[in-house]
Design an enzyme around this catalytic site. Structure first.
Site, PDB file in Angstrom:
ATOM      1  N   ASP A   7       0.599  -1.166  -0.355  1.00 50.69           N
ATOM      2  CA  ASP A   7      -0.138   0.161   0.245  1.00 50.69           C
ATOM      3  C   ASP A   7       0.786   1.095  -0.088  1.00 50.69           C
ATOM      4  O   ASP A   7       1.655   0.760   0.541  1.00 50.69           O
ATOM      5  CB  ASP A   7      -1.281  -0.197   1.326  1.00 50.69           C
ATOM      6  CG  ASP A   7      -1.501   1.719   1.459  1.00 50.69           C
ATOM      7  OD1 ASP A   7      -2.961   1.710   0.558  1.00 50.69           O
ATOM      8  OD2 ASP A   7      -1.971   1.519   2.629  1.00 50.69           O
ATOM      9  N   ASP A   9       0.451   5.035   1.273  1.00 50.99           N
ATOM     10  CA  ASP A   9       0.253   6.026   2.492  1.00 50.99           C
ATOM     11  C   ASP A   9       0.753   4.978   3.478  1.00 50.99           C
ATOM     12  O   ASP A   9      -0.854   4.318   3.956  1.00 50.99           O
ATOM     13  CB  ASP A   9      -0.406   6.828   2.036  1.00 50.99           C
ATOM     14  CG  ASP A   9      -0.639   7.649   1.169  1.00 50.99           C
ATOM     15  OD1 ASP A   9      -0.138   8.743   1.298  1.00 50.99           O
ATOM     16  OD2 ASP A   9      -0.881   7.267  -0.440  1.00 50.99           O
TER      17      ASP A   9
END
Length: 223
Positions: A7, A9
């Site tokens: 992922d 952020d």
């Protein structure tokens, strides 16, 4: 395992400081109470709408005024996307280790492509990232497995031979739905409503810092 997908952020890149700066500046400009930095941090993985809602809690998210504030937030972020942003501490050595052993790494994110690409460019990661899958690339975003399968297809590695690392339940659900090995990044931007019971996310493993992640990844990819 033959590849590592992240992922964006709160997992690969620590972007919170720039979001905090922009949200707090928006508060000051309209003489509103300054939203606490730690609270903003918990909402980063929920996206722009959730962060802007902290500033304008009285507005409905489909209100044209709210949408205008959200667009302004995105524009401000796009203009200064990496002022205080960098990879999480210890992540550079992890990526270099993977690259030196020819293990591809990539990103599957719900962040819009224009922002994701700008961020990778600002951090000189564009050429190093083997695959970037964003919401515009699929019909169904995380927690649906579609973006996970697309990432695996683009690097020509079976989904079940990929590791997925994330800091939100939808990340773990998406990885599990695609039969990937899932790692919960507990050092990330854990949403308030889910952070008290990390085992309930049903990740294959939980790591509390990047050093732990690096050690685990090395073991999983056999380097």
């Amino acid at each position: 395992m033959k590849a590592v997908l992240f992922d964006l952020d709160g997992t690969l890149i620590d972007t919170a400081a720039d979001f905090i700066r922009i949200i707090q500046d928006m508060c000051r400009e309209e003489s509103r109470a300054i939203v606490d930095a730690d609270l903003i941090r918990t909402q980063v993985s929920e996206g722009a709408r959730a962060m802007v809602k902290l500033v304008y809690p009285e507005l409905e998210v489909d209100d044209p005024i709210f949408l205008a504030h959200r667009q302004r937030f995105l524009d401000l972020y796009g203009d200064d996307i990496a002022v205080d942003t960098d990879l999480f501490e210890g992540m550079y050595p992890l990526l270099e280790d993977l690259e030196s052993h020819h293990i591809p790494w990539g990103i599957v994110t719900n962040k819009p492509r224009w922002l994701s690409e700008s961020l990778l460019k600002a951090l000189n990661l564009t050429e190093r990232c083997a695959v970037l899958v964003c919401p515009e690339d699929v019909k169904h975003t995380k927690p649906d497995p579609e973006p996970m399968y697309l990432a695996a297809k683009q690097i020509d590695i079976a989904a079940e031979q990929c590791i997925y690392v994330g800091d939100h339940p939808r990340d773990i659900d998406a990885g599990r739905n695609a039969q990937m090995y899932t790692i919960l990044a507990a050092y990330g931007y854990l949403p308030l409503q889910y952070k008290d019971d990390l085992k309930a996310w049903q990740a294959d493993c939980i790591v509390h810092n990047v050093a732990e992640l690096h050690q685990l990844v090395r073991k999983l990819v056999n380097i």
